[in-house]
Design an enzyme around this catalytic site. Structure first.
Site, PDB file in Angstrom:
ATOM      1  N   LEU A 169       0.847  -1.223  -0.104  1.00 34.26           N
ATOM      2  CA  LEU A 169      -0.137   0.029   0.088  1.00 34.26           C
ATOM      3  C   LEU A 169       0.817   1.261   0.052  1.00 34.26           C
ATOM      4  CD1 LEU A 169      -3.338   0.379   2.092  1.00 34.26           C
ATOM      5  CD2 LEU A 169      -1.444   2.480   1.983  1.00 34.26           C
ATOM      6  N   GLY A 180      -0.155   8.698  -1.331  1.00 30.48           N
ATOM      7  CA  GLY A 180       0.180   9.812  -2.133  1.00 30.48           C
ATOM      8  C   GLY A 180       0.715   9.466  -3.493  1.00 30.48           C
ATOM      9  N   SER A 199      -0.777  10.239  -6.613  1.00 27.03           N
ATOM     10  CA  SER A 199      -1.363  10.683  -7.876  1.00 27.03           C
ATOM     11  C   SER A 199      -0.153  11.295  -8.639  1.00 27.03           C
ATOM     12  CB  SER A 199      -2.383  11.910  -7.391  1.00 27.03           C
ATOM     13  OG  SER A 199      -1.715  12.926  -6.702  1.00 27.03           O
ATOM     14  N   GLY A 209       5.518   9.062  -5.438  1.00 18.34           N
ATOM     15  CA  GLY A 209       4.282   8.208  -5.260  1.00 18.34           C
ATOM     16  C   GLY A 209       4.128   7.375  -6.484  1.00 18.34           C
ATOM     17  N   TYR A 233       7.532  22.208   8.025  1.00 18.49           N
ATOM     18  CA  TYR A 233       7.775  21.052   7.409  1.00 18.49           C
ATOM     19  C   TYR A 233       8.914  19.982   7.998  1.00 18.49           C
ATOM     20  CZ  TYR A 233       9.098  17.993   3.319  1.00 18.49           C
ATOM     21  OH  TYR A 233       9.402  16.999   2.324  1.00 18.49           O
TER      22      TYR A 233
END
Length: 281
Positions: free
Chosen positions: A8, A11, A13, A17, A154
Site C-alpha cells: 500500500l 500519495g 497521484s 508516489g 515541514y
C-alpha cells in the site's frame, strides 16, 4: 485473495508516489496506489499502462488525515488481497514560511499531514504487517535530518517522523517488521508546484524577513534545476521493498548522502548552522 505480495502506497497521484507504485508493480508486487481523490489517477494509470503493469496497480481512496478513510482502505485491501506485505508512507505536503509570519493553524496543518498521517496509517497497518512479517518504508526528506530556512513546520514534521521511525524500528523488528526511511533531496515533481505560492504577495507580507526569503527562493530554484526525476528518487523505495534486510536510512542520491552527512557528523551543530546561513544572505 492473492499470493502476490501487496504494498500500500500513499500519495500516488504524482511524483515519487506515482513512480514508486509503477516501480513496485514492475518488481512483481500488487501496488495498492492510494490518493485523497481517485479522480486524479489518470497520470498514474497511464504510466502503469505504458509500463505494462496496469493489471498490478489498484487505485484506492485514502486520506491520511481521516481515520475512517484509513480503516476503510485497509479493510478493502485485506478483503480483496488477503494480505499486506508492505506500507510506503509517501503522502506529504510542503509548507513554506517562518513562524512569526505563519499561524499556528498553518503549523498544525503541516504536522497533521506529514507526521500524524504517517503515524495513523502505520498504526493501522501494523497488525497486518506483523502477520506477513512485512515492512514499513517512509519517505521523509533530507529536511528530516537538516533543518532548512523557511521550512520550519515541514522540517519539524519530518524530524518527528524520523525520530518516530527510528524509535519504532527495534520494537517492530521483534515482531518481524522492518522499518526504513528514505530521504530524497530535490525532486522534479509537482510537490513544489502544488504549493500554489503567490511569491510576490508572500514577499510583500514578509516584512523584515523578505530579503532572506528572496535569497532562499533564488537558492531553491537553482537547486531544483538539477533535481532528480521521480523515478530516480523512487528506485531506492523499490530496492527497500525487495531487499533481504533493508537498511534503516536510505538517501536517494549522492547529493542527498553528502547533505545528510553534514548533520550526522555535526556534534555541536555548527556545520549545519553555517551551511544554511548562506542560503538566506
Amino acid at each position: 485473495m492473492t499470493s502476490t505480495k501487496t504494498v500500500l502506497i500513499t500519495g500516488t497521484s504524482s511524483g515519487i508516489g506515482l513512480a514508486a507504485a509503477v516501480g513496485a508493480a514492475q518488481a512483481g508486487w500488487t501496488a495498492v496506489a492510494t490518493m485523497r481523490d481517485p479522480a486524479k489517477a489518470e497520470a498514474l494509470l497511464k504510466a502503469a499502462t505504458d509500463a505494462g503493469v496496469a493489471d498490478r496497480v489498484r487505485v484506492e481512496r485514502l486520506d491520511v488525515t481521516d481515520p475512517a478513510s484509513i480503516t476503510a482502505c485497509l479493510d478493502k485491501v485485506m478483503a480483496e488481497h488477503g494480505r499486506l506485505d508492505a506500507l510506503v508512507n509517501n503522502a506529504g505536503a510542503a509548507q513554506v514560511g517562518t513562524i512569526e509570519q505563519s499561524s499556528l493553524d498553518d503549523v498544525r496543518a503541516a504536522m497533521e499531514v506529514n507526521f500524524f498521517g504517517v503515524v495513523a496509517v502505520t498504526r493501522a497497518a501494523l497488525p497486518h504487517l506483523r502477520a506477513s512479517r512485512g515492512r514499513v518504508i517512509t519517505v521523509t526528506s533530507v529536511g528530516g535530518a537538516v533543518g532548512q530556512p523557511f521550512n520550519e513546520a515541514y522540517c519539524a514534521a519530518k524530524f518527528a517522523v524520523e525520530g518516530f521511525m527510528q524509535s519504532l524500528a527495534p520494537v517492530a523488528a521483534t515482531v518481524g517488521v522492518d522499518v526504513t526511511v528514505v530521504e530524497p533531496g530535490a525532486v522534479a515533481s509537482e510537490f513544489v508546484a502544488n504549493l500554489g505560492l503567490d511569491l510576490p504577495a508572500m514577499l510583500a507580507a514578509m516584512g523584515p524577513y523578505a530579503p532572506a526569503l528572496q535569497a532562499y527562493i533564488a537558492r531553491t530554484q537553482e537547486s531544483f534545476a538539477g533535481a532528480q526525476t521521480p523515478a530516480e528518487a523512487a528506485a531506492p523505495i523499490v530496492e527497500a521493498l525487495t531487499a533481504a534486510r533493508p537498511p534503516f536510512r536510505v538517501q536517494t542520491s549522492q547529493w542527498a548522502r553528502d547533505f545528510v552527512a553534514t548533520t550526522l557528523a555535526d556534534l555541536d551543530g555548527s556545520a549545519v548552522r553555517d551551511l544554511t546561513a548562506t542560503w538566506v544572505r
